[in-house]
Design an enzyme around this catalytic site. Structure first.
Site, PDB file in Angstrom:
ATOM      1  N   CYS A  68      77.195  57.330  78.071  1.00 30.46           N
ATOM      2  CA  CYS A  68      76.443  57.410  79.241  1.00 30.46           C
ATOM      3  C   CYS A  68      75.560  56.046  79.449  1.00 30.46           C
ATOM      4  CB  CYS A  68      75.354  58.703  79.425  1.00 30.46           C
ATOM      5  SG  CYS A  68      76.345  59.957  79.575  1.00 30.46           S
ATOM      6  N   ASN A  73      86.217  59.050  73.036  1.00 29.55           N
ATOM      7  CA  ASN A  73      85.926  59.099  74.638  1.00 29.55           C
ATOM      8  C   ASN A  73      86.989  58.069  75.142  1.00 29.55           C
ATOM      9  OD1 ASN A  73      85.047  59.728  77.176  1.00 29.55           O
ATOM     10  ND2 ASN A  73      82.823  59.912  76.438  1.00 29.55           N
ATOM     11  N   THR A  74      86.954  57.945  76.523  1.00 31.93           N
ATOM     12  CA  THR A  74      87.977  57.244  77.176  1.00 31.93           C
ATOM     13  C   THR A  74      87.726  55.650  77.090  1.00 31.93           C
ATOM     14  OG1 THR A  74      86.674  57.270  79.268  1.00 31.93           O
ATOM     15  CG2 THR A  74      88.502  58.883  79.077  1.00 31.93           C
ATOM     16  N   VAL A 103      84.713  59.746  87.952  1.00 32.92           N
ATOM     17  CA  VAL A 103      84.394  60.984  88.692  1.00 32.92           C
ATOM     18  C   VAL A 103      82.867  60.788  88.468  1.00 32.92           C
ATOM     19  CG1 VAL A 103      83.959  63.292  88.656  1.00 32.92           C
ATOM     20  CG2 VAL A 103      86.374  62.574  88.069  1.00 32.92           C
ATOM     21  N   GLY A 104      82.274  60.434  87.480  1.00 28.81           N
ATOM     22  CA  GLY A 104      80.761  60.258  87.418  1.00 28.81           C
ATOM     23  C   GLY A 104      79.782  61.417  86.942  1.00 28.81           C
ATOM     24  N   LEU A 105      80.645  62.249  86.118  1.00 25.69           N
ATOM     25  CA  LEU A 105      79.830  63.479  85.901  1.00 25.69           C
ATOM     26  C   LEU A 105      79.275  64.253  86.873  1.00 25.69           C
ATOM     27  CD1 LEU A 105      77.820  61.705  82.879  1.00 25.69           C
ATOM     28  CD2 LEU A 105      79.560  63.194  82.698  1.00 25.69           C
ATOM     29  N   GLY A 147      94.944  61.524  73.892  1.00 27.06           N
ATOM     30  CA  GLY A 147      96.357  61.445  74.164  1.00 27.06           C
ATOM     31  C   GLY A 147      97.247  62.426  73.466  1.00 27.06           C
ATOM     32  N   ASN A 161      79.147  70.153  76.890  1.00 30.78           N
ATOM     33  CA  ASN A 161      79.129  68.576  76.906  1.00 30.78           C
ATOM     34  C   ASN A 161      77.917  68.185  77.567  1.00 30.78           C
ATOM     35  OD1 ASN A 161      79.623  65.717  78.399  1.00 30.78           O
ATOM     36  ND2 ASN A 161      81.024  66.103  76.644  1.00 30.78           N
TER      37      ASN A 161
END
Length: 302
Positions: free
Chosen positions: A130, A192-193, A71-73, A244, A99
């Site tokens: 980031c 985070n992912t 998505v890119g924030l 998860g 966040n």
């Protein structure tokens, strides 16, 4: 009912179940489905100093037992948040956590300072995954020095509870956790992912517009659980587990591994009431096994 209250750096939570940034909007999007006051906290979507358009579409893709996103924030910036979003969420009866993301330590600090002025926002969560624009795009959270540079800058500008969200895309997450602890973090959240990719075999091209994206969902739980266990046994500050979590059993695994709280992410897309169900499931487990408080099970896994 067992005592579900937890405390993170002096901040009291009614229970250990929070929603993860980017999966629950600003909370108000879900208020037709659940009583938001039943949550321990809501981590709202990423906020940056200046507005961001995000990445081009397509920026989401389904994978086995998970999803990819780039998505890119996308957000309208901190000033828009303060003037338009904050008035809508300030009276929600749970801990509203913002966040915060940025391109430079100064960006992070300025954004955090603006949020520091908001009376009903008791904490922020720093997204240090980031890209560091001064060092070729490498994420701040992938090196101890990069992570420390952001945390120190924000700590000087921000006086409330500071949670730092750690990236799993590193060789030693415990080293990063120890570094941000020493730099002034009140707690860490992880993970985070994970970075991933998917390919359309018919078109013979990558599915996401920028090629790669963050992997989340049930498929990452074993990795997240291992990292939470390692970090919880290395640091002296509270740990919030993410990755998860789809039901109460998943959440309990993180608590037993050493997390003081958990954040539910991708599962919100499948069931908007999952967070409340997890709260109820944790309470049922504590009653079944004779624990008076959720704090009694944190980190007791042998």
């Amino acid at each position: 009912m067992a005592d579900l209250r937890i405390n993170i750096a002096g901040l009291e939570f009614a229970n250990p179940v929070l929603t993860a940034s980017g999966t629950f909007g600003y909370g108000i999007e879900y208020q037709d489905f659940i009583d938001l006051s039943r949550l321990g906290g809501i981590v709202v979507k990423g906020t940056t100093l200046h507005p961001r358009e995000g990445n081009p579409y397509p920026r989401m893709a389904e994978t086995a037992q998970g999803m990819l996103n780039c998505v890119g924030l996308q957000n309208k910036g901190v000033e828009y948040f303060c003037t338009h979003i904050y008035p809508q969420i300030k009276d929600i009866k749970t801990n509203m956590i913002v966040n915060v993301s940025g391109n430079t330590p100064e960006d992070y600090a300025e954004c955090a300072a603006r949020i520091n002025e908001l009376e009903c926002i008791p904490a922020i969560e720093l997204n240090i995954s980031c890209p560091n624009v001064r060092h070729g795009g490498m994420a701040y959270g992938t090196t101890a020095d990069g992570a420390v540079s952001v945390v120190k800058a924000v700590r000087e500008a921000y006086g409330k509870t500071l949670i730092v969200k750690l990236s799993p895309n590193v060789s030693s997450i415990t080293d990063i956790a120890l570094a941000v602890q020493d730099a002034g973090a009140d707690a860490v959240s992880l993970i985070n992912t994970l970075m991933g990719m998917a390919i359309d075999v018919e078109k013979r091209k990558r599915l996401l517009s920028i090629g790669t994206g963050g992997l989340s969902g049930p498929c990452i739980k074993p990795v997240a659980l291992r990292m939470v266990y390692q970090v919880a046994h290395a640091v002296q500050i509270p740990v919030i587990g993410i990755g998860g979590i789809s039901n109460a059993k998943d959440a309990l695994e993180f608590l037993l591994a050493g997390a003081s709280a958990v954040e539910i992410g991708a599962a919100n897309f499948l069931d908007p009431a999952i967070s409340v169900k997890v709260v109820e499931g944790i309470d049922a487990y504590l009653e079944k096994h004779g624990f008076a408080s959720v704090r009694d099970i944190v980190g007791i896994c042998e």
